[in-house]
Each structure stands twice: as structure tokens, then as C-alpha cells.
Motif scaffolding. Structure first.
Motif: not given
Length: 155
Positions: A10-15, A29-48
Motif C-alpha cells: 500500500a505504501g509503494a502504491i501510494a507513492g 483522452e489522456c485523462g482517462e487514466i485518472q479513473k484507473t488511478l482513482q480506483a487504485r487509490k481507493d483499493l490502496v486506502a481499503k488495504a491501509n
């Protein structure tokens, strides 16, 4: 050990996520990755939160969480590879994301093997309980079988 592994990942992912927020401000188009990154951030928060919580995650729950994190990473790696040039994604970000994805995959493999072992042990315990509680031996073995004759005569 499981919570330490989750916290490390979780710490590595948060960085990686901190770097990502300003890296993609170009086009829609380039902003589409933000959805993936936000979902990843939420999963990391859940792990933390699971790591810091009094109620610890079961190995099966951790396996499912890291499965989602791995799928998210695969999606992100694929998107970054396809849009790296067009969206001017820095090499350091792309490599960091890929490295993080590989690390999460390794952790997921370890956690899911622990979950599989736990599931197997639970099934064995249930089977023993259904078959008379493990045989009833003094040390958990099969116990004595057969008949025992009382000695005849004066005692």
C-alpha cells in the motif's frame, strides 16, 4: 506477516499515485487514466484501513482485494503502453507503475496461496468434525479399536 505485506504494498502504491495526479492534464483522452488511478487509490486506502483496523482481513478477503489491485494494475499498464507517447507520460512514471504492478502480482500470489492453505485446512477441520471429531484418540489419533476383555477370576 499478512498485514505487514499489505502495508508495504500500500505504501509503494501510494507513492506512485502521488506522482500521477499532475502528470495527465493534457486532453480528455489522456485523462482517462485518472479513473484507473482513482480506483487504485481507493483499493490502496481499503488495504491501509484493513492494516490499521482492529478487525483484520482474512486471507481470502486479502486475496480478493489484491486480485482487484492486480487487475487494476494490468489495465493501467496496458493503457500507459498504448498512450505513453500521445499523452507524454514520463518514463519514470511508466516504469514505476509497471514495477509496482509486478510487486502487487507477487504479493497477490503469496496471499492467495495462504488463502488456499487456510481454505484447505478449514475443509479438513470440517471433515474431521463430521466424522466424529477426529477419531477421539488421546493425542488426536485414531484411538484404540477392537475389544478389551476384563480379566476373569479374583481381583
Amino acid at each position: 506477516m499478512l498485514t505487514k505485506t499489505i502495508a508495504t504494498a500500500a505504501g509503494a502504491i501510494a507513492g506512485i499515485l502521488l506522482i500521477s495526479t499532475s502528470a495527465f492534464a493534457q486532453t480528455a483522452e489522456c485523462g482517462e487514466i485518472q479513473k484507473t488511478l482513482q480506483a487504485r487509490k481507493d483499493l490502496v486506502a481499503k488495504a491501509n484501513s484493513a492494516t490499521n483496523s482492529k478487525k483484520k482481513m482474512t486471507p481470502q478477503e486479502a486475496c480478493a482485494l489484491f486480485g482487484k489491485l492486480q487487475a487494476n494494475g494490468a489495465e493501467g499498464v496496458k493503457w500507459i503502453a498504448a498512450n505513453k507517447e500521445w499523452c507524454s507520460i514520463p518514463d519514470s512514471f511508466a516504469e514505476g507503475f509497471k514495477t509496482d504492478h509486478v510487486k502487487v502480482s507477487g504479493i497477490r500470489t503469496k496471499i492467495c496461496s495462504v488463502a488456499a492453505q487456510a481454505t484447505k485446512m478449514e475443509a479438513q477441520a470440517r471433515a474431521q468434525a463430521q466424522n466424529g471429531g477426529g477419531g477421539g484418540g488421546l493425542l488426536g489419533g485414531p484411538g484404540l479399536t477392537g475389544s478389551f476383555k476384563m480379566p476373569q477370576g479374583a481381583l
